[in-house]
Design a protein around this motif. Sequence first.
Motif, PDB file in Angstrom:
ATOM      1  N   ILE A 177     -66.776 -26.495 -75.541  1.00 55.52           N
ATOM      2  CA  ILE A 177     -65.226 -26.267 -74.225  1.00 55.52           C
ATOM      3  C   ILE A 177     -66.187 -25.173 -74.262  1.00 55.52           C
ATOM      4  O   ILE A 177     -65.622 -24.983 -72.945  1.00 55.52           O
ATOM      5  CB  ILE A 177     -64.185 -26.429 -75.048  1.00 55.52           C
ATOM      6  N   ARG A 178     -66.580 -24.440 -74.723  1.00 55.67           N
ATOM      7  CA  ARG A 178     -66.601 -22.876 -73.779  1.00 55.67           C
ATOM      8  C   ARG A 178     -67.827 -22.506 -73.459  1.00 55.67           C
ATOM      9  O   ARG A 178     -67.849 -22.362 -72.130  1.00 55.67           O
ATOM     10  CB  ARG A 178     -67.262 -22.040 -75.316  1.00 55.67           C
ATOM     11  N   GLY A 179     -68.484 -23.434 -72.692  1.00 53.64           N
ATOM     12  CA  GLY A 179     -70.124 -24.060 -72.109  1.00 53.64           C
ATOM     13  C   GLY A 179     -69.293 -24.152 -70.918  1.00 53.64           C
ATOM     14  O   GLY A 179     -70.114 -24.135 -70.103  1.00 53.64           O
ATOM     15  N   VAL A 180     -68.902 -25.489 -70.954  1.00 55.68           N
ATOM     16  CA  VAL A 180     -67.580 -25.964 -70.040  1.00 55.68           C
ATOM     17  C   VAL A 180     -67.109 -24.927 -69.090  1.00 55.68           C
ATOM     18  O   VAL A 180     -67.261 -24.960 -68.213  1.00 55.68           O
ATOM     19  CB  VAL A 180     -66.911 -27.145 -70.528  1.00 55.68           C
ATOM     20  N   VAL A 181     -66.751 -24.468 -69.975  1.00 53.10           N
ATOM     21  CA  VAL A 181     -65.666 -23.219 -69.005  1.00 53.10           C
ATOM     22  C   VAL A 181     -66.799 -22.017 -68.368  1.00 53.10           C
ATOM     23  O   VAL A 181     -66.468 -21.840 -67.272  1.00 53.10           O
ATOM     24  CB  VAL A 181     -64.860 -22.359 -69.824  1.00 53.10           C
ATOM     25  N   HIS A 182     -68.107 -21.297 -69.015  1.00 48.43           N
ATOM     26  CA  HIS A 182     -68.525 -20.215 -68.393  1.00 48.43           C
ATOM     27  C   HIS A 182     -69.625 -21.057 -67.397  1.00 48.43           C
ATOM     28  O   HIS A 182     -70.025 -20.457 -66.639  1.00 48.43           O
ATOM     29  CB  HIS A 182     -69.733 -20.049 -70.016  1.00 48.43           C
ATOM     30  N   ARG A 183     -69.985 -22.177 -66.941  1.00 50.45           N
ATOM     31  CA  ARG A 183     -70.590 -23.363 -66.327  1.00 50.45           C
ATOM     32  C   ARG A 183     -69.602 -23.698 -64.635  1.00 50.45           C
ATOM     33  O   ARG A 183     -70.474 -23.544 -64.115  1.00 50.45           O
ATOM     34  CB  ARG A 183     -71.070 -24.506 -66.850  1.00 50.45           C
ATOM     35  N   ARG A 184     -68.290 -23.360 -65.403  1.00 50.83           N
ATOM     36  CA  ARG A 184     -67.217 -23.899 -64.571  1.00 50.83           C
ATOM     37  C   ARG A 184     -67.480 -22.867 -63.662  1.00 50.83           C
ATOM     38  O   ARG A 184     -67.347 -21.447 -62.988  1.00 50.83           O
ATOM     39  CB  ARG A 184     -66.160 -23.877 -64.725  1.00 50.83           C
ATOM     40  N   GLY A 185     -68.025 -23.484 -61.909  1.00 55.15           N
ATOM     41  CA  GLY A 185     -67.740 -22.872 -60.529  1.00 55.15           C
ATOM     42  C   GLY A 185     -68.274 -21.960 -60.467  1.00 55.15           C
ATOM     43  O   GLY A 185     -68.566 -20.454 -59.406  1.00 55.15           O
ATOM     44  N   LEU A 186     -69.615 -22.240 -61.388  1.00 56.94           N
ATOM     45  CA  LEU A 186     -70.781 -21.164 -60.790  1.00 56.94           C
ATOM     46  C   LEU A 186     -71.075 -20.945 -59.474  1.00 56.94           C
ATOM     47  O   LEU A 186     -71.441 -21.158 -59.030  1.00 56.94           O
ATOM     48  CB  LEU A 186     -72.539 -21.280 -62.046  1.00 56.94           C
ATOM     49  N   PRO A 187     -71.814 -19.822 -59.692  1.00 56.37           N
ATOM     50  CA  PRO A 187     -71.956 -18.837 -57.235  1.00 56.37           C
ATOM     51  C   PRO A 187     -73.429 -19.184 -57.727  1.00 56.37           C
ATOM     52  O   PRO A 187     -74.197 -20.403 -58.736  1.00 56.37           O
ATOM     53  CB  PRO A 187     -71.272 -17.649 -57.788  1.00 56.37           C
ATOM     54  N   GLU A 188     -74.154 -19.151 -56.848  1.00 51.64           N
ATOM     55  CA  GLU A 188     -75.968 -19.771 -56.759  1.00 51.64           C
ATOM     56  C   GLU A 188     -75.784 -18.536 -56.818  1.00 51.64           C
ATOM     57  O   GLU A 188     -75.610 -17.388 -57.312  1.00 51.64           O
ATOM     58  CB  GLU A 188     -75.666 -19.782 -55.084  1.00 51.64           C
TER      59      GLU A 188
END
Length: 232
Positions: free
Chosen positions: A24-35
């Motif tokens: 879950i932490r990985g999903v949250v950290h990767r959500r909406g990543l900028p370029e």
Amino acid sequence: MESTPALIVTALLCWLIYTLFVWIRGVVHRRGLPEPSVAPGQLEIYQGQAFREMCRRAAYQGRRVMMTDYFAERGWNRADVMYILAELLKHKLIAVEGWRFGSYSVTHKGWAEYEGKFIWTGGEGVHISTGPGGFVVANVNSHHSVAHGGYGNRANAPDVPHQQLIDALRTDADSATSDEAVRAREYADDLAAAVDAQDADRTARVLERINALLSTATAAFTLARGLLPSGS
């Protein structure tokens, strides 16, 4: 013995909960990543810089450190950070800690790497010789660790005596505070590597870091201060 199955079930449940937490932490950290903005050619340099900064802040194995301020200072967004730290995490030199993005610790393997490669502990010292044309050879702390350098004979380039600066940083570090000593020895290593690669841009960046250290360091750095021009 009757409690053994219960212990196994409890351990398995704890492992499943932690695994779910990490996912879950990985999903949250990767959500909406900028370029990402970091070029592939910069990756290796940034990996080393980030790893050494974590070790300096942690001071010992396993201590949690928050790196968000460092990432912001470098202008790295979340995508940059994940790109830069991917290899360090893959090889278990560092570990993600907690829930918030930017929290890490240095593992036992990572600390051993740091002590073995980045903390200079004395020994054979620095031996320098010069050849024709101003080409220098610096044997750093080992008969087999050799850095070759020069300033590339660039027109109008600042006259920075790299071989003397490496020597002076290491000598001054012996009487400096612990934090300053570690940074000085690391910067000397970085400078040796940069001139060995004949990378003028990388050399200039290392000199900027050394100059920043000298501008705030204690009076211990009397030798090195006389070698690096202001603003280099």
